[in-house]
Design a protein around this motif. Sequence first.
Motif, PDB file in Angstrom:
ATOM      1  N   SER A 285      60.741  28.059  46.349  1.00  0.00           N
ATOM      2  CA  SER A 285      60.555  27.308  47.643  1.00  0.00           C
ATOM      3  C   SER A 285      59.018  26.430  46.122  1.00  0.00           C
ATOM      4  O   SER A 285      58.724  26.170  45.222  1.00  0.00           O
ATOM      5  N   VAL A 287      55.144  24.331  45.792  1.00  0.00           N
ATOM      6  CA  VAL A 287      53.560  23.979  47.011  1.00  0.00           C
ATOM      7  C   VAL A 287      52.396  23.044  46.566  1.00  0.00           C
ATOM      8  O   VAL A 287      52.817  22.719  45.210  1.00  0.00           O
ATOM      9  N   VAL A 296      55.125  23.601  56.617  1.00  0.00           N
ATOM     10  CA  VAL A 296      56.048  23.421  55.593  1.00  0.00           C
ATOM     11  C   VAL A 296      57.739  23.156  55.912  1.00  0.00           C
ATOM     12  O   VAL A 296      58.448  23.904  55.779  1.00  0.00           O
ATOM     13  N   ARG A 299      60.709  22.226  52.410  1.00  0.00           N
ATOM     14  CA  ARG A 299      59.968  23.505  51.555  1.00  0.00           C
ATOM     15  C   ARG A 299      59.996  23.433  50.134  1.00  0.00           C
ATOM     16  O   ARG A 299      59.449  24.643  49.781  1.00  0.00           O
ATOM     17  N   MET A 302      54.963  22.150  49.902  1.00  0.00           N
ATOM     18  CA  MET A 302      54.548  22.841  51.402  1.00  0.00           C
ATOM     19  C   MET A 302      53.175  22.517  51.231  1.00  0.00           C
ATOM     20  O   MET A 302      52.564  22.254  50.762  1.00  0.00           O
TER      21      MET A 302
END
Length: 344
Positions: A285, A287, A296, A299, A302
């Motif tokens: 994933s 972020v 989210v 992925r 997020m």
Amino acid sequence: MLSFSELVRTIGPYGGYKLASKLTRSYPRILMYHRFSMKGGSGSLSKGMLERQFSYLKENFDVLSLSDALSECDSPISKKKPIVSLTIDDGYRDFYEFCFPLLKKYEFPATFYVATDFVGQGIWLWHDKLKWIIDSNSVISESLYIKEHKYTPEYWCNNKDTLWRDLVSVMLRMSGEEIENILDKLSFLTKAKIPESPTADYCSVSWAELREMQAARVSIGGHTKSHYSLGHLSVGDVKSQVLGCRDHLSHELGEQSRHFCFPNGQPADITGSAKAMVKSAGFESAVAAYYDKSGVTDRFSMSRHGVGESWFEFQKSVWGIDRLGAQLFNRNSTFDWGEVCPQK
Ligand SMILES: [Zn+2]
């Protein structure tokens, strides 16, 4: 009329938090931390506030690893408590010193994203090096030109408080080579004797400390090699930053599933091609460093909720108020360095 914050302050403690929590229970709150210190200040979170937050989380939330939090939100079974996942950026040693002991005490997993050249080669993160130069009572002997921006010796002396943010906002939009050239130029113009390795305030964890933490439920994630914004690099440089980081982590810490974090993490730093590169490199994933209504669902960018010394802001993040604000009113926490310091 009440502002959004005033409304939350008014109704939050009287059932508003619980209601927001119910309405957003399938949404894992990914919290974002950076620096820690004993007393807080200068962008760091105090040890006391961190412990207050952890104690509150232990009582009211399920704190899960990022992998578990993501699988839980895919599952239709609704949990009794909302899910929180802890993430910490960059690779500074203060994480090992202040946060890791509390993670062990409260038995919380976490994800620690590290820039591998910072950890592995003992070199400065570029924005820290810039800060060190500015803070070292430097003066510049002649004007500094960066693209269309001109920094005169007078401007340099009279705007020390905003200079760092000002320069970061400009340099974030540059390639790694351009950033390093500016730092070299500044070192020449200021005659600052920059230490080879970061000073105590800016130093990284070691690989041995990362191995110890990895064995104790801290997942070590990728944060590129050099912490340049991937939104402003050539395709080849993005590839080198992402794959080089992945390979260095595997070499030092073993092969395993890892997560990724985009340096600076704002929309302009997370391009489609950079996301595709992170995905094809095998990261589970990725972020961002802001939250918005997309949550989210993607992925590979997020939403996260920044955590600081404010108890009110912390409560808004963990109870899902920020999430509701994003869903209902399209609120977001994107951040533009250029707006903080309008460029000349
Ligand atoms: Zn970072």
